[in-house]
Write a protein that holds these residues in place. Structure first.
Motif, mmCIF file in Angstrom:
data_model
loop_
_atom_site.group_PDB
_atom_site.id
_atom_site.type_symbol
_atom_site.label_atom_id
_atom_site.label_comp_id
_atom_site.label_asym_id
_atom_site.label_seq_id
_atom_site.Cartn_x
_atom_site.Cartn_y
_atom_site.Cartn_z
ATOM 1 N N PRO A 97 2.360 10.914 5.422
ATOM 2 C CA PRO A 97 1.995 9.526 5.126
ATOM 3 C C PRO A 97 2.068 8.650 6.379
ATOM 4 O O PRO A 97 2.904 8.857 7.249
ATOM 5 N N LYS A 98 1.189 7.704 6.454
ATOM 6 C CA LYS A 98 1.148 6.743 7.571
ATOM 7 C C LYS A 98 1.695 5.416 7.056
ATOM 8 O O LYS A 98 0.952 4.539 6.646
ATOM 9 N N TRP A 99 3.012 5.320 7.008
ATOM 10 C CA TRP A 99 3.658 4.117 6.479
ATOM 11 C C TRP A 99 3.448 2.930 7.408
ATOM 12 O O TRP A 99 3.359 3.085 8.620
ATOM 13 N N GLN A 100 3.400 1.751 6.824
ATOM 14 C CA GLN A 100 3.313 0.490 7.579
ATOM 15 C C GLN A 100 4.417 -0.431 7.102
ATOM 16 O O GLN A 100 4.372 -0.849 5.952
ATOM 17 N N PRO A 159 0.794 -1.228 0.000
ATOM 18 C CA PRO A 159 0.000 0.000 0.000
ATOM 19 C C PRO A 159 0.831 1.286 0.000
ATOM 20 O O PRO A 159 0.268 2.374 0.026
ATOM 21 N N ASP A 160 2.155 1.215 -0.043
ATOM 22 C CA ASP A 160 2.984 2.415 0.069
ATOM 23 C C ASP A 160 2.721 3.443 -1.017
ATOM 24 O O ASP A 160 2.681 4.643 -0.750
ATOM 25 N N VAL A 187 -0.028 3.982 -2.773
ATOM 26 C CA VAL A 187 -1.337 4.592 -2.549
ATOM 27 C C VAL A 187 -1.276 5.558 -1.369
ATOM 28 O O VAL A 187 -1.820 6.671 -1.428
ATOM 29 N N GLU A 188 -0.584 5.180 -0.303
ATOM 30 C CA GLU A 188 -0.480 6.044 0.874
ATOM 31 C C GLU A 188 0.313 7.311 0.558
ATOM 32 O O GLU A 188 -0.042 8.405 0.999
ATOM 33 N N GLY A 189 1.370 7.183 -0.214
ATOM 34 C CA GLY A 189 2.142 8.352 -0.608
ATOM 35 C C GLY A 189 1.336 9.307 -1.464
ATOM 36 O O GLY A 189 1.407 10.528 -1.285
ATOM 37 N N ASP A 224 -5.126 14.324 0.273
ATOM 38 C CA ASP A 224 -5.361 15.093 1.509
ATOM 39 C C ASP A 224 -4.410 16.278 1.641
ATOM 40 O O ASP A 224 -4.665 17.193 2.411
ATOM 41 N N ARG A 227 -1.959 9.540 -1.434
ATOM 42 C CA ARG A 227 -2.962 10.135 -0.545
ATOM 43 C C ARG A 227 -2.385 11.318 0.224
ATOM 44 O O ARG A 227 -2.961 12.402 0.264
ATOM 45 N N ALA A 228 -1.217 11.130 0.835
ATOM 46 C CA ALA A 228 -0.619 12.175 1.664
ATOM 47 C C ALA A 228 -0.194 13.395 0.848
ATOM 48 O O ALA A 228 -0.305 14.526 1.319
#
Length: 82
Positions: A53-56, A36-37, A39-41, A48, A43-44
């Protein structure tokens, strides 16, 4: 970071540029399709616009010992070379 380091280490051992390019292609396809990295990047940065980013996992210390293994072993549906 882990996938990039794994790619550099692998490329050092590969006999040809063609092999190295195939490895890069394999990792790019894995990165776009699997974790998901990306997509999260996006998004951040673009959706938004919070640039948070809320990395996992959240830190490098939390990465698995062989975090690049999934990308190294990924087989793209469409090969780079026929």
């Amino acid at each position: 970071l882990a996938v990039t380091l794994d790619a550099v280490r692998e490329a050092r051992e590969l006999p040809t540029l063609r092999d190295a390019l195939a490895g890069e292609y394999r990792r790019v396809m894995w990165f776009v399709q699997q974790p998901p990295d990306l997509v999260e990047g996006i998004r951040a940065q673009l959706v938004d616009k919070d640039r948070d980013p809320k990395w996992q996992p959240a830190t490098v210390a939390e990465l698995a010992a062989d975090a690049g293994a999934g990308a190294r072993s990924f087989v793209p549906a469409l090969p780079l070379w026929d």
